[in-house]
Design a protein around this motif. Structure first.
Motif, PDB file in Angstrom:
ATOM      1  N   GLN A   9     -55.855  45.582 -44.397  1.00 34.87           N
ATOM      2  CA  GLN A   9     -55.345  45.459 -45.898  1.00 34.87           C
ATOM      3  C   GLN A   9     -56.498  44.229 -46.257  1.00 34.87           C
ATOM      4  O   GLN A   9     -56.257  43.156 -45.896  1.00 34.87           O
ATOM      5  N   THR A  10     -57.159  44.648 -47.309  1.00 30.40           N
ATOM      6  CA  THR A  10     -58.138  43.799 -47.862  1.00 30.40           C
ATOM      7  C   THR A  10     -57.383  42.510 -48.565  1.00 30.40           C
ATOM      8  O   THR A  10     -56.585  42.726 -49.305  1.00 30.40           O
ATOM      9  N   GLY A  11     -57.986  41.568 -48.088  1.00 34.52           N
ATOM     10  CA  GLY A  11     -57.729  40.139 -49.008  1.00 34.52           C
ATOM     11  C   GLY A  11     -56.397  39.603 -48.317  1.00 34.52           C
ATOM     12  O   GLY A  11     -56.179  38.495 -48.937  1.00 34.52           O
ATOM     13  N   LEU A  12     -55.563  40.148 -47.555  1.00 29.81           N
ATOM     14  CA  LEU A  12     -54.533  39.586 -46.994  1.00 29.81           C
ATOM     15  C   LEU A  12     -54.702  38.272 -46.068  1.00 29.81           C
ATOM     16  O   LEU A  12     -55.637  38.540 -45.223  1.00 29.81           O
ATOM     17  N   VAL A  13     -54.010  37.040 -46.399  1.00 31.17           N
ATOM     18  CA  VAL A  13     -54.527  35.966 -45.587  1.00 31.17           C
ATOM     19  C   VAL A  13     -53.235  35.594 -44.816  1.00 31.17           C
ATOM     20  O   VAL A  13     -52.848  34.413 -44.737  1.00 31.17           O
ATOM     21  N   GLY A  14     -52.447  36.707 -43.972  1.00 35.20           N
ATOM     22  CA  GLY A  14     -51.767  36.123 -43.105  1.00 35.20           C
ATOM     23  C   GLY A  14     -50.476  35.455 -43.391  1.00 35.20           C
ATOM     24  O   GLY A  14     -50.105  34.568 -42.725  1.00 35.20           O
ATOM     25  N   LEU A  15     -49.688  35.755 -44.393  1.00 37.29           N
ATOM     26  CA  LEU A  15     -48.607  35.220 -44.913  1.00 37.29           C
ATOM     27  C   LEU A  15     -47.375  35.929 -44.535  1.00 37.29           C
ATOM     28  O   LEU A  15     -46.412  35.273 -44.573  1.00 37.29           O
ATOM     29  N   VAL A  16     -47.278  37.215 -44.430  1.00 34.67           N
ATOM     30  CA  VAL A  16     -46.004  37.909 -44.272  1.00 34.67           C
ATOM     31  C   VAL A  16     -46.322  38.859 -43.171  1.00 34.67           C
ATOM     32  O   VAL A  16     -47.102  39.504 -42.925  1.00 34.67           O
ATOM     33  N   LEU A  17     -45.168  38.648 -42.284  1.00 37.13           N
ATOM     34  CA  LEU A  17     -45.474  39.788 -40.919  1.00 37.13           C
ATOM     35  C   LEU A  17     -44.465  40.883 -41.533  1.00 37.13           C
ATOM     36  O   LEU A  17     -43.488  41.047 -42.336  1.00 37.13           O
ATOM     37  N   ALA A  69     -53.048  25.138 -40.149  1.00 41.57           N
ATOM     38  CA  ALA A  69     -54.193  25.450 -39.402  1.00 41.57           C
ATOM     39  C   ALA A  69     -54.675  26.763 -39.129  1.00 41.57           C
ATOM     40  O   ALA A  69     -55.705  27.088 -39.268  1.00 41.57           O
ATOM     41  N   ILE A  70     -53.878  27.686 -38.922  1.00 39.32           N
ATOM     42  CA  ILE A  70     -54.093  29.013 -38.630  1.00 39.32           C
ATOM     43  C   ILE A  70     -54.305  29.723 -39.942  1.00 39.32           C
ATOM     44  O   ILE A  70     -55.116  30.706 -39.908  1.00 39.32           O
ATOM     45  N   GLU A  71     -53.754  29.322 -40.942  1.00 46.94           N
ATOM     46  CA  GLU A  71     -54.353  29.869 -42.152  1.00 46.94           C
ATOM     47  C   GLU A  71     -55.571  29.676 -42.565  1.00 46.94           C
ATOM     48  O   GLU A  71     -56.399  30.423 -43.015  1.00 46.94           O
ATOM     49  N   GLN A  72     -56.225  28.424 -42.282  1.00 45.83           N
ATOM     50  CA  GLN A  72     -57.510  27.973 -42.343  1.00 45.83           C
ATOM     51  C   GLN A  72     -58.471  28.872 -41.483  1.00 45.83           C
ATOM     52  O   GLN A  72     -59.496  29.440 -41.822  1.00 45.83           O
ATOM     53  N   ALA A  73     -57.932  29.225 -40.258  1.00 49.40           N
ATOM     54  CA  ALA A  73     -58.749  29.847 -39.249  1.00 49.40           C
ATOM     55  C   ALA A  73     -58.793  31.379 -39.531  1.00 49.40           C
ATOM     56  O   ALA A  73     -59.875  31.885 -39.625  1.00 49.40           O
ATOM     57  N   ILE A  74     -57.574  31.940 -40.142  1.00 51.19           N
ATOM     58  CA  ILE A  74     -57.596  33.471 -40.499  1.00 51.19           C
ATOM     59  C   ILE A  74     -58.699  33.544 -41.735  1.00 51.19           C
ATOM     60  O   ILE A  74     -59.362  34.531 -41.713  1.00 51.19           O
ATOM     61  N   ALA A  75     -58.675  32.568 -42.790  1.00 54.43           N
ATOM     62  CA  ALA A  75     -59.609  32.610 -43.960  1.00 54.43           C
ATOM     63  C   ALA A  75     -61.075  32.542 -43.441  1.00 54.43           C
ATOM     64  O   ALA A  75     -61.756  33.520 -43.900  1.00 54.43           O
ATOM     65  N   SER A  76     -61.326  31.789 -42.499  1.00 57.68           N
ATOM     66  CA  SER A  76     -62.811  31.856 -42.140  1.00 57.68           C
ATOM     67  C   SER A  76     -63.065  32.982 -41.073  1.00 57.68           C
ATOM     68  O   SER A  76     -64.238  33.777 -41.103  1.00 57.68           O
ATOM     69  N   VAL A 350     -64.364  25.422 -36.004  1.00 55.43           N
ATOM     70  CA  VAL A 350     -63.029  25.568 -36.564  1.00 55.43           C
ATOM     71  C   VAL A 350     -62.259  24.464 -36.326  1.00 55.43           C
ATOM     72  O   VAL A 350     -61.393  23.801 -36.817  1.00 55.43           O
ATOM     73  N   GLN A 351     -62.047  23.795 -34.846  1.00 51.44           N
ATOM     74  CA  GLN A 351     -61.409  22.835 -34.341  1.00 51.44           C
ATOM     75  C   GLN A 351     -61.746  21.924 -35.157  1.00 51.44           C
ATOM     76  O   GLN A 351     -60.669  20.894 -35.747  1.00 51.44           O
ATOM     77  N   GLU A 352     -62.873  21.563 -35.301  1.00 51.35           N
ATOM     78  CA  GLU A 352     -63.435  20.066 -36.030  1.00 51.35           C
ATOM     79  C   GLU A 352     -63.090  20.161 -37.440  1.00 51.35           C
ATOM     80  O   GLU A 352     -62.741  19.152 -38.131  1.00 51.35           O
ATOM     81  N   GLY A 353     -62.931  21.155 -38.341  1.00 45.64           N
ATOM     82  CA  GLY A 353     -62.449  21.515 -39.445  1.00 45.64           C
ATOM     83  C   GLY A 353     -60.920  21.068 -39.748  1.00 45.64           C
ATOM     84  O   GLY A 353     -60.669  21.194 -40.898  1.00 45.64           O
ATOM     85  N   LEU A 354     -60.335  21.216 -38.780  1.00 39.87           N
ATOM     86  CA  LEU A 354     -58.679  21.108 -38.845  1.00 39.87           C
ATOM     87  C   LEU A 354     -58.389  19.499 -39.187  1.00 39.87           C
ATOM     88  O   LEU A 354     -57.326  19.306 -39.691  1.00 39.87           O
ATOM     89  N   VAL A 355     -59.403  18.878 -38.864  1.00 38.73           N
ATOM     90  CA  VAL A 355     -58.971  17.374 -39.135  1.00 38.73           C
ATOM     91  C   VAL A 355     -58.899  17.115 -40.463  1.00 38.73           C
ATOM     92  O   VAL A 355     -58.003  16.223 -40.690  1.00 38.73           O
ATOM     93  N   GLU A 356     -59.533  17.704 -41.403  1.00 37.27           N
ATOM     94  CA  GLU A 356     -59.559  17.407 -42.918  1.00 37.27           C
ATOM     95  C   GLU A 356     -57.973  18.155 -43.424  1.00 37.27           C
ATOM     96  O   GLU A 356     -57.646  17.447 -44.281  1.00 37.27           O
TER      97      GLU A 356
END
Length: 378
Positions: A9-17, A69-76, A350-356
């Motif tokens: 599903q193009t563009g979906l960033v993991g918000l709805v199950l 955190a997981i949404e940031q990881a999903i996006a990348s 990815v882990q280091e980017g979570l600090v921000e």
């Protein structure tokens, strides 16, 4: 059992199950970790070779503590494996484990490891069929004691005083116990308004573990995902709910993940663990997590945190969010997708980017074991 392949599903960033679209958890003779699969694509990201497999959709559910955190990881991850869509529904740890054991999601996020005494280990084993479920630590989410008190930019609390606040034994901000920890500060006589998680929450479980272990007997209730009846306050759903409650209520206080406290510009108390006041930072959290004891066996990486630590520079109120996964038993496409996404999530970049955004990266030795466990998923 053959499972249905799902279109991306193009563009979906993991918000709805969407449970009806979940890949079913069924046994398979295929091993998605095999190299050289004709239809798989290997991508190098974060220093790790990631096999993206054939693509498809992964659904996951659980911990709201790891939502940001997981949404940031999903996006990348979309840039790494664009043919895999990852949907994450932050309904809370209890709901995530329920959905996982029911076979509705490929993996769950939980702020506590599977509990054998509550039947969670057995239920997860039955779901996975071909192997046990593993607890894989992924997100270190410090728990802030967050407050809204005008004119008070710095606040120090300890476990006993915090326990008394959340039990209703301390009801005003200028109580002598709080004043003794904040010598020289001007504390108003405003009423304290406590907010707690009304849903089952691993954050509640870890916060009450801290109070139980470190308060010197003030907090007498056992830990658990549900707020105990002896606790006081107003219940709100999920981390967003308690954060909003404090943000809009003068004199409010709650326990919530660091990321939510930061996002809502709430005051964050320093915690005196017996060695002096300790500010919540990535470094002080890492110091605390490094003292954790490994209690899982093999690639089950469940940890036992020392909430009563008095080590200098160790912020004591922390949680580790686990991704609950089948060690074996998913079909080939789902296995490849889970391994690809979790490998990306655990990568140093990815882990280091979570600090921000208010998380702390996994300690290096834990991170090494996590990547090895993910690779071993069959």
């Amino acid at each position: 059992m053959k499972v249905r392949q799902l279109a991306r599903q193009t563009g979906l960033v993991g918000l709805v199950l969407v449970s009806s679209l979940a890949l079913a958890a069924c046994g398979s003779d295929n091993n998605a970790g095999d190299e050289g699969t004709a239809d798989s694509a290997a991508v190098t990201a974060g220093g790790s070779d990631i096999e993206c497999g054939e693509g498809g959709t992964l659904n996951a559910e659980g911990s709201s503590a790891q939502k940001n955190a997981i949404e940031q990881a999903i996006a990348s991850f979309e840039e790494v494996c664009p043919d895999i869509t990852v949907n994450y529904n932050p309904t809370g740890s209890g709901a995530g484990i329920t959905q996982f054991t029911a076979g509705q999601v490929e993996f769950a996020g939980s702020d506590s490891a599977l509990n054998a005494d509550k039947g969670e280990v057995e239920a997860a084993q039955a779901r996975c069929e071909a192997g046990p479920a593993w607890n894989i630590p992924m997100v270190t989410g410090p728990i802030a004691v967050a407050y809204n008190l005008e004119g008070v930019d710095e606040l120090v609390l300890d476990a006993a005083t915090t326990a008394k606040i959340f039990r209703g034994e301390i009801t005003t901000w200028n109580d002598p116990a709080i004043a003794a920890l904040n010598e020289g500060a001007t504390l108003p006589g405003d009423e304290i308004h406590v907010f707690f998680r009304s849903d089952e929450s691993g954050t509640t479980d870890n916060f009450t573990k801290y109070l139980n272990a470190a308060s010197g007997g003030v907090w007498t209730d056992p830990n658990g995902k549900s707020w105990p009846s002896s606790g006081v306050g107003e219940g709100r759903e999920k981390s967003a709910g308690v954060s909003e409650g404090v943000k809009t209520t003068a004199g409010g206080i709650t326990y919530v993940e660091w990321s939510y406290a930061k996002d809502n510009d709430l005051g964050i108390a320093q915690i005196d663990n017996g060695s002096g006041p300790i500010e919540l930072t990535a470094e002080t959290v890492a110091t605390s997590v490094a003292t954790a004891e490994r209690v899982g066996e093999g690639n089950d990486l469940a940890l036992k945190l020392d909430y009563a630590t008095q080590e200098e520079g160790a912020y004591p109120i922390v949680l580790v969010t686990y991704e609950i996964v089948c060690s074996a038993g998913l079909d080939e496409a789902a296995t490849a997708g889970v391994k690809a996404f979790l490998t990306h999530f655990a990568s140093p970049e990815v882990q280091e980017g979570l600090v921000e955004i208010g998380y702390a990266p996994l300690p290096e030795d834990v991170q090494t074991d996590v990547l090895a466990a993910i690779e071993a998923i069959a």
